[in-house]
Design an enzyme around this catalytic site. Sequence first.
Site, PDB file in Angstrom:
ATOM      1  N   ARG A 193      -3.251  -0.544   5.425  1.00 55.77           N
ATOM      2  CA  ARG A 193      -3.830  -1.656   4.662  1.00 55.77           C
ATOM      3  C   ARG A 193      -2.887  -2.823   4.436  1.00 55.77           C
ATOM      4  O   ARG A 193      -3.273  -3.986   4.640  1.00 55.77           O
ATOM      5  CB  ARG A 193      -4.341  -1.151   3.305  1.00 55.77           C
ATOM      6  CG  ARG A 193      -5.495  -0.195   3.433  1.00 55.77           C
ATOM      7  CD  ARG A 193      -5.854   0.438   2.115  1.00 55.77           C
ATOM      8  NE  ARG A 193      -4.771   1.337   1.695  1.00 55.77           N
ATOM      9  CZ  ARG A 193      -4.731   1.956   0.524  1.00 55.77           C
ATOM     10  NH1 ARG A 193      -5.691   1.765  -0.355  1.00 55.77           N
ATOM     11  NH2 ARG A 193      -3.731   2.759   0.227  1.00 55.77           N
ATOM     12  N   CYS A 217       0.853  -1.188   0.000  1.00 54.91           N
ATOM     13  CA  CYS A 217       0.000   0.000   0.000  1.00 54.91           C
ATOM     14  C   CYS A 217       0.889   1.237   0.000  1.00 54.91           C
ATOM     15  O   CYS A 217       2.102   1.132  -0.184  1.00 54.91           O
ATOM     16  CB  CYS A 217      -0.983  -0.005   1.167  1.00 54.91           C
ATOM     17  SG  CYS A 217      -0.261   0.264   2.801  1.00 54.91           S
ATOM     18  N   ASP A 228      -8.489   3.519   1.794  1.00 52.36           N
ATOM     19  CA  ASP A 228      -7.427   3.787   2.756  1.00 52.36           C
ATOM     20  C   ASP A 228      -8.025   4.368   4.038  1.00 52.36           C
ATOM     21  O   ASP A 228      -8.546   5.487   4.034  1.00 52.36           O
ATOM     22  CB  ASP A 228      -6.427   4.767   2.151  1.00 52.36           C
ATOM     23  CG  ASP A 228      -5.166   4.911   2.984  1.00 52.36           C
ATOM     24  OD1 ASP A 228      -5.176   4.545   4.176  1.00 52.36           O
ATOM     25  OD2 ASP A 228      -4.163   5.404   2.430  1.00 52.36           O
TER      26      ASP A 228
END
Length: 152
Positions: free
Chosen positions: A14, A8, A123
């Site tokens: 994440r 990420c 996100d």
Amino acid sequence: MTKVLFICHGNICRSPMAEFVFKDMVKKAGLEDQFVIASCATSTEEIGNLVHPGTRKRLQQEGISTAGKHAVQLRKEDYNKYDYLLGMDAWNMKNIYRIIGKEDTDKVRRLLSFTDRERDIADPWYTGNFDETYNDVVEGCEAFLNFVTSKI
């Protein structure tokens, strides 16, 4: 041995969530000795930082620890080191390709491309919704585990 790298933007929300959820799934399936699992960032913004408190809290609710994890950055050589490089969203994918210097749809994919509903994982750094991110990560990791184990 299947080597998996979750990616990420900052490697604090994440991708570490996916790393530790997938490690937990693999352990529960008795497949630990068949996988190498890690995560990293496409940016340098968070390098060395711990996993975001929201991610740690959400995973602790599931009995999953992120102890010892610090953000690291994707390197070009990771392309050859891992069998799968799994990004969380389309922006991550662009940055992954920029870093590795090529586009590869076999090794490099979005995590949710293994599900029936391919999409980005939002996100939580921006949304604040770690539950939604967790649910998407679990969905992606389950689908990916099914995909990989069907090849073993």
